[in-house]
Scaffold this motif. Structure first.
Motif, PDB file in Angstrom:
ATOM      1  N   ILE A  58      28.086  35.527 -22.112  1.00 16.24           N
ATOM      2  CA  ILE A  58      29.209  36.469 -22.089  1.00 16.24           C
ATOM      3  C   ILE A  58      29.898  36.452 -23.448  1.00 16.24           C
ATOM      4  CG2 ILE A  58      31.416  37.035 -21.006  1.00 16.24           C
ATOM      5  CD1 ILE A  58      30.390  35.720 -18.459  1.00 16.24           C
ATOM      6  N   SER A  59      30.086  37.633 -24.014  1.00 18.01           N
ATOM      7  CA  SER A  59      30.681  37.734 -25.351  1.00 18.01           C
ATOM      8  C   SER A  59      32.105  37.203 -25.356  1.00 18.01           C
ATOM      9  CB  SER A  59      30.687  39.184 -25.823  1.00 18.01           C
ATOM     10  OG  SER A  59      29.380  39.691 -25.907  1.00 18.01           O
ATOM     11  N   GLN A  71      32.765  45.347 -29.643  1.00 12.95           N
ATOM     12  CA  GLN A  71      32.565  44.849 -28.285  1.00 12.95           C
ATOM     13  C   GLN A  71      31.716  45.808 -27.457  1.00 12.95           C
ATOM     14  OE1 GLN A  71      36.619  44.533 -26.765  1.00 12.95           O
ATOM     15  NE2 GLN A  71      36.443  46.462 -25.663  1.00 12.95           N
ATOM     16  N   SER A  72      30.992  45.237 -26.497  1.00  7.03           N
ATOM     17  CA  SER A  72      30.153  46.042 -25.615  1.00  7.03           C
ATOM     18  C   SER A  72      30.949  46.457 -24.388  1.00  7.03           C
ATOM     19  CB  SER A  72      28.924  45.238 -25.171  1.00  7.03           C
ATOM     20  OG  SER A  72      28.115  44.912 -26.274  1.00  7.03           O
ATOM     21  N   GLY A  74      31.963  47.067 -20.561  1.00  3.34           N
ATOM     22  CA  GLY A  74      31.697  46.251 -19.391  1.00  3.34           C
ATOM     23  C   GLY A  74      31.353  47.060 -18.152  1.00  3.34           C
ATOM     24  N   LYS A 114      37.598  35.323 -20.255  1.00  2.00           N
ATOM     25  CA  LYS A 114      36.518  35.947 -21.025  1.00  2.00           C
ATOM     26  C   LYS A 114      35.615  36.766 -20.100  1.00  2.00           C
ATOM     27  CE  LYS A 114      32.936  33.474 -22.446  1.00  2.00           C
ATOM     28  NZ  LYS A 114      32.043  32.574 -23.241  1.00  2.00           N
ATOM     29  N   TYR A 115      35.336  36.198 -18.926  1.00  2.00           N
ATOM     30  CA  TYR A 115      34.493  36.902 -17.958  1.00  2.00           C
ATOM     31  C   TYR A 115      35.192  38.161 -17.441  1.00  2.00           C
ATOM     32  CZ  TYR A 115      32.440  38.004 -13.425  1.00  2.00           C
ATOM     33  OH  TYR A 115      31.897  38.663 -12.349  1.00  2.00           O
ATOM     34  N   TYR A 117      37.550  39.853 -18.857  1.00  2.50           N
ATOM     35  CA  TYR A 117      37.652  40.817 -19.958  1.00  2.50           C
ATOM     36  C   TYR A 117      36.326  41.567 -20.134  1.00  2.50           C
ATOM     37  CZ  TYR A 117      38.615  42.835 -24.537  1.00  2.50           C
ATOM     38  OH  TYR A 117      38.802  43.728 -25.561  1.00  2.50           O
ATOM     39  N   SER A 118      35.219  40.831 -19.983  1.00  4.53           N
ATOM     40  CA  SER A 118      33.903  41.476 -20.154  1.00  4.53           C
ATOM     41  C   SER A 118      33.671  42.560 -19.108  1.00  4.53           C
ATOM     42  CB  SER A 118      32.790  40.422 -20.078  1.00  4.53           C
ATOM     43  OG  SER A 118      32.580  39.993 -18.745  1.00  4.53           O
ATOM     44  N   ALA A 121      36.065  45.587 -20.443  1.00  2.00           N
ATOM     45  CA  ALA A 121      35.934  46.005 -21.843  1.00  2.00           C
ATOM     46  C   ALA A 121      35.431  47.443 -21.952  1.00  2.00           C
ATOM     47  CB  ALA A 121      34.972  45.056 -22.577  1.00  2.00           C
TER      48      ALA A 121
END
Length: 458
Positions: A58-59, A71-72, A74, A114-115, A117-118, A121
């Motif tokens: 995960i980025s 950013q990619s 989500g 972080k998860y 947010y992914s 995103a």
């Protein structure tokens, strides 16, 4: 006496047996305790490995303007979340994630955020794409050093249209295919009558089933042109197919390259628009082939429009455009699709003026960068608001369903606010970069923007 001796012996045996039983039970308890501890240690180790494996791909949450742009998108990127449609999907998704412990560490909070947010995103607009649009809009001017953008005696335009089954999807009460057909027809109907136009379609035969894959993947057809635009004949061509099958993007590019082979770039300006709503599904490699196409004597301008694409398709289509130094744009509705073709209309009008020996005033032909920058920041702000609201919705819903505690919600919301502040500051920074560069020579502008953002694009 013997009687008492016998009683004492019997009592000793009983006590000995009890002690033996107690010792045995104690040993069993110790053994079970050891096994339990070992089991708990094993489970803790497995849980730790599960967390490490889960978060490793995960980025990271962006920490700079460049990272925000790179950013990619989500799972829940795009339109604002509507709870009744969103919650079941969210909870099914979050079940895959390691739950927060009762008293999470800062690191655990960071990983969990972080998860989340992914998932929320979004795909922020890339300033590199704006610069490419400026360059394309300046076609024919003395500031244009790229041979592809220097006007030639002949102008050839081909639209490559995805007709795979997913183009049946509904947008604003119409299918994506109907919206694409309308926008393409409106665009080509305004092309100068001297221009040659072509319409190529792929994936329009068979179905999305495995048994039809071979037939569908080979179904690439030029249904119109190269020829001057004729409304009656072009309408007939547009109505000759409907979305149905697979997505052979490389096959379509190969067929296009073959058809363009007679139009050498020395005497021809060659423009291609590829409109697709998905990734290559026919085992081809369109990204690599696009590079070969761009390096040929055709030297096409290849602009790519991603119509309601997911993250994987966006990444592939953007890479395809990058390999031809073309423009990539994601659109989600009819208005945005029309706007992309409108830019080409202006360039074609400039070509017509050039053909008619009109004065070539570079300043007059330069794009109005102020409006472009305003449009860019509006798009950026919209995506920032959608992302922030969706991320808020994710955290709030998890709290309402007791997936996280109120204290954990507070910690995650603080991280949300921190990243919102960064994204707002990034918008100001990118706007300043574009404003400082807008009046510079286009090549210098490209260099500055590309150097700043290209290494951060996923």
């Amino acid at each position: 006496m013997k009687k008492y001796l016998f009683v004492w012996l019997l009592l000793a045996l009983v006590l000995s047996g009890c002690n033996s039983a107690e010792q045995k039970a104690d040993n069993q308890n110790k053994s079970q305790g050891t096994e339990k501890n070992e089991k708990n240690a094993s489970e803790t180790k497995e849980n730790k490995k599960h967390k490490e494996d889960f978060y490793i791909n995960i980025s990271e949450v962006p920490n700079s303007a460049e990272a925000v742009i790179g950013q990619s998108p989500g799972t829940f990127a795009g339109e604002p979340i509507r709870s009744e449609e969103f919650e079941p999907t969210l909870f099914k998704e979050v079940e895959n994630a390691p739950p927060l412990s009762e008293h999470p560490s800062e690191e655990e909070y960071d990983q969990y955020f972080k998860y989340l947010y992914s998932l929320a995103a979004v795909d922020f607009p890339d300033p590199q794409d704006l610069v490419k649009k400026w360059e394309y809009s300046m076609s024919g001017t003395p500031n244009t050093t790229d041979e592809r953008y220097q006007f030639k005696d002949n102008y050839n335009i081909e639209i490559i249209l995805d007709s795979s089954g997913s183009m049946k999807n509904d947008v604003e009460g119409k299918t994506q295919m109907d919206l694409a057909k309308q926008a393409i027809n409106d665009f080509l109907s305004t092309a100068p009558e001297e221009a040659n136009v072509s319409l190529r379609v792929y994936g329009h035969k068979g179905s999305g089933s495995d048994q039809d894959k071979k037939m569908s993947c080979s179904s690439v057809e030029q249904v119109y042109g190269f020829d001057k635009y004729n409304k009656e004949q072009f309408d007939k061509a547009l109505n000759s197919f409907e979305p149905s099958g697979w997505t052979p993007i490389e096959g379509a590019l190969k067929a296009s390259k073959e058809a363009f082979s007679k139009y050498d770039s020395k005497d021809n300006t060659n423009l291609i628009y590829l409109v697709s709503d998905g990734i290559e599904t026919c085992d081809g490699n369109p990204v690599e082939f696009a590079k070969t196409f761009a390096d040929s004597n055709i030297k096409p301008i290849v602009n790519v429009i991603g119509f309601n694409v997911d993250g994987a398709a966006q990444k592939q289509l953007k890479s395809l455009a990058d390999n031809t130094n073309g423009i990539y744009t994601t659109v989600t509705n009819a208005k945005q699709l029309e706007e992309e073709f409108d830019r080409a209309k202006d360039v074609l009008e400039s070509w017509k003026d050039w053909k008619d020996d009109a004065l070539n005033d570079a300043d007059a032909k330069k794009v109005d960068a102020n409006f472009d920058i305003l449009s860019y920041t509006n798009d950026y702000s919209l995506m920032a608001d959608i992302q922030n609201n969706n991320l808020y919705g994710i955290i709030d819903d998890l709290s309402l369903e007791d997936v996280i505690t109120s204290e954990q919600k507070k910690e995650l919301m603080e991280r949300k606010e921190n990243v919102k502040d960064l994204i707002d500051e990034s918008e100001k920074k990118i706007k300043e970069d574009l404003e400082m560069s807008r009046d510079k020579n286009i090549e210098q502008l490209k260099k500055e923007i590309n150097e700043k953002y290209s290494t951060n694009i996923n």
